[in-house]
Design a protein around this motif. Structure first.
Motif, PDB file in Angstrom:
ATOM      1  N   VAL A  60      29.933  -6.132 -47.664  1.00 49.25           N
ATOM      2  CA  VAL A  60      29.890  -4.782 -47.350  1.00 49.25           C
ATOM      3  C   VAL A  60      28.584  -4.178 -47.645  1.00 49.25           C
ATOM      4  CG1 VAL A  60      30.659  -2.174 -47.630  1.00 49.25           C
ATOM      5  CG2 VAL A  60      32.131  -4.290 -47.174  1.00 49.25           C
ATOM      6  N   PRO A  61      28.209  -4.138 -49.148  1.00 53.85           N
ATOM      7  CA  PRO A  61      26.799  -3.725 -49.349  1.00 53.85           C
ATOM      8  C   PRO A  61      25.704  -4.519 -48.942  1.00 53.85           C
ATOM      9  CG  PRO A  61      27.883  -4.524 -51.288  1.00 53.85           C
ATOM     10  CD  PRO A  61      28.769  -4.499 -50.266  1.00 53.85           C
ATOM     11  N   ALA A  62      25.803  -5.796 -48.913  1.00 58.51           N
ATOM     12  CA  ALA A  62      24.797  -6.797 -48.326  1.00 58.51           C
ATOM     13  C   ALA A  62      24.582  -6.422 -46.953  1.00 58.51           C
ATOM     14  CB  ALA A  62      25.331  -8.162 -48.725  1.00 58.51           C
ATOM     15  N   GLY A  63      25.537  -6.567 -46.246  1.00 59.49           N
ATOM     16  CA  GLY A  63      25.644  -6.094 -44.725  1.00 59.49           C
ATOM     17  C   GLY A  63      24.905  -5.022 -44.406  1.00 59.49           C
ATOM     18  N   LEU A  64      25.358  -3.715 -44.875  1.00 58.70           N
ATOM     19  CA  LEU A  64      24.774  -2.412 -44.688  1.00 58.70           C
ATOM     20  C   LEU A  64      23.301  -2.517 -45.046  1.00 58.70           C
ATOM     21  CD1 LEU A  64      27.821  -0.240 -45.906  1.00 58.70           C
ATOM     22  CD2 LEU A  64      27.181  -0.664 -43.494  1.00 58.70           C
ATOM     23  N   ALA A  65      23.045  -3.055 -46.115  1.00 55.00           N
ATOM     24  CA  ALA A  65      21.613  -3.107 -46.585  1.00 55.00           C
ATOM     25  C   ALA A  65      20.793  -3.649 -45.402  1.00 55.00           C
ATOM     26  CB  ALA A  65      21.488  -3.703 -47.995  1.00 55.00           C
ATOM     27  N   LEU A  66      21.090  -4.990 -44.781  1.00 59.98           N
ATOM     28  CA  LEU A  66      20.507  -5.631 -43.964  1.00 59.98           C
ATOM     29  C   LEU A  66      20.250  -4.585 -42.867  1.00 59.98           C
ATOM     30  CD1 LEU A  66      22.031  -9.134 -44.446  1.00 59.98           C
ATOM     31  CD2 LEU A  66      19.535  -8.602 -45.123  1.00 59.98           C
ATOM     32  N   LEU A  67      21.216  -3.815 -42.463  1.00 60.92           N
ATOM     33  CA  LEU A  67      21.246  -2.993 -41.087  1.00 60.92           C
ATOM     34  C   LEU A  67      20.357  -1.808 -41.575  1.00 60.92           C
ATOM     35  CD1 LEU A  67      24.952  -3.136 -40.074  1.00 60.92           C
ATOM     36  CD2 LEU A  67      22.879  -4.081 -38.900  1.00 60.92           C
ATOM     37  N   GLY A  68      20.116  -1.497 -43.029  1.00 63.25           N
ATOM     38  CA  GLY A  68      19.376  -0.139 -43.159  1.00 63.25           C
ATOM     39  C   GLY A  68      20.433   0.899 -43.099  1.00 63.25           C
ATOM     40  N   ARG A  69      21.669   0.490 -43.427  1.00 57.67           N
ATOM     41  CA  ARG A  69      22.810   1.881 -43.214  1.00 57.67           C
ATOM     42  C   ARG A  69      23.641   1.788 -44.749  1.00 57.67           C
ATOM     43  NH1 ARG A  69      24.519   2.598 -37.935  1.00 57.67           N
ATOM     44  NH2 ARG A  69      25.519   4.365 -38.897  1.00 57.67           N
ATOM     45  N   ILE A  70      22.911   1.399 -45.787  1.00 57.39           N
ATOM     46  CA  ILE A  70      23.587   1.530 -47.130  1.00 57.39           C
ATOM     47  C   ILE A  70      24.210   2.978 -47.389  1.00 57.39           C
ATOM     48  CG2 ILE A  70      21.707   2.052 -48.300  1.00 57.39           C
ATOM     49  CD1 ILE A  70      24.316  -0.579 -49.431  1.00 57.39           C
TER      50      ILE A  70
END
Length: 244
Positions: A60-70
């Motif tokens: 979750v945090p890893a994917g959101l960070a990659l999307l710029g949506r943390i």
């Protein structure tokens, strides 16, 4: 990388994580039910905690960070706002949060008292998960907290957001996530699937109505703590191995 492509790749990874987590779960749960020694049971609890963290928490945090949506962890994504606006808010402002927390804790206590009085059986085939001694209590407590945090972050935020970004339809994201959430509990039998799907629907509504993911995490965790910790502890079933 274009955001749509990144979301599609992350969605494939998320679905692969669900498949990996529940691969062979029916046979694994049957073997777990047959375990007699406490050491083997505690080892299995630790394995499930690690797998849940890898499949549902870390992405979750890893994917959101990659999307710029943390920031979606603390602020509801804009993609959800339209659907959330169609639902009645259950509190406005910080003043109502203590009431919500108090209601959740009160429900936890009331559920435990009723279980003590009625000796009720849990919904679904989860008897083998109930702690058999006090050493297992810390593992069932950890599983409850892990489920409340990781499953809500994954199935109420991350997966719906990825599906919405790929399909352009928010309702598809929440509907698909709800179906997958229920199917993930197939080891509990049809009763368990129906019960967990209903719980998922309640948690989805709670998230959309409050706009706060932590509220859904809290309530989900308390529900699981009630079933896997408080009820066995106060209901007189601790130390009594369930029939096989």
């Amino acid at each position: 990388m274009p955001p749509a492509l990144a979301a599609a790749l992350l969605l494939l990874a998320a679905l692969a994580g669900i498949w990996w987590f529940q691969k062979g779960d029916l046979g694994e749960y049957r073997r777990f039910k047959a375990l007699g020694d406490g050491h083997s049971r505690r080892m299995r609890f630790r394995l499930w905690l690690a797998r849940a963290a890898l499949a549902f928490l870390v992405p979750v945090p890893a994917g959101l960070a990659l999307l710029g949506r943390i920031d979606a962890l603390v602020v509801m994504p804009g993609e959800f706002v339209g659907l959330a606006g169609a639902m009645p808010p259950i509190f406005d402002g910080d003043a109502m949060r203590p009431m919500l927390i108090g209601g959740a804790v009160g429900g936890l206590v009331a559920g435990a008292v009723l279980a003590r009085m009625r000796k009720r059986r849990p919904l679904g085939d989860v008897s083998a998960l109930l702690p058999r001694d006090r050493r297992e209590l810390k593992y069932t407590a950890a599983l409850s907290v892990m489920a409340g945090v990781s499953e809500e972050a994954f199935f109420r935020l991350y997966l719906p957001l990825l599906i919405a970004l790929v399909t352009g339809q928010v309702w598809i994201g929440f509907a698909a996530s709800l179906v997958l959430f229920g199917a993930m509990h197939r080891y509990q039998g049809w009763t368990g699937i129906i019960a967990t799907t209903a719980l998922g629907a309640v948690m989805t509504g709670l998230y959309l109505m409050t706009g706060s993911l932590w509220v859904a995490m809290l309530v989900h965790g308390l529900v699981d703590l009630n079933g896997l910790v408080v009820t066995p502890l106060l209901g007189g079933t601790l130390g009594k191995s369930p029939p096989r």
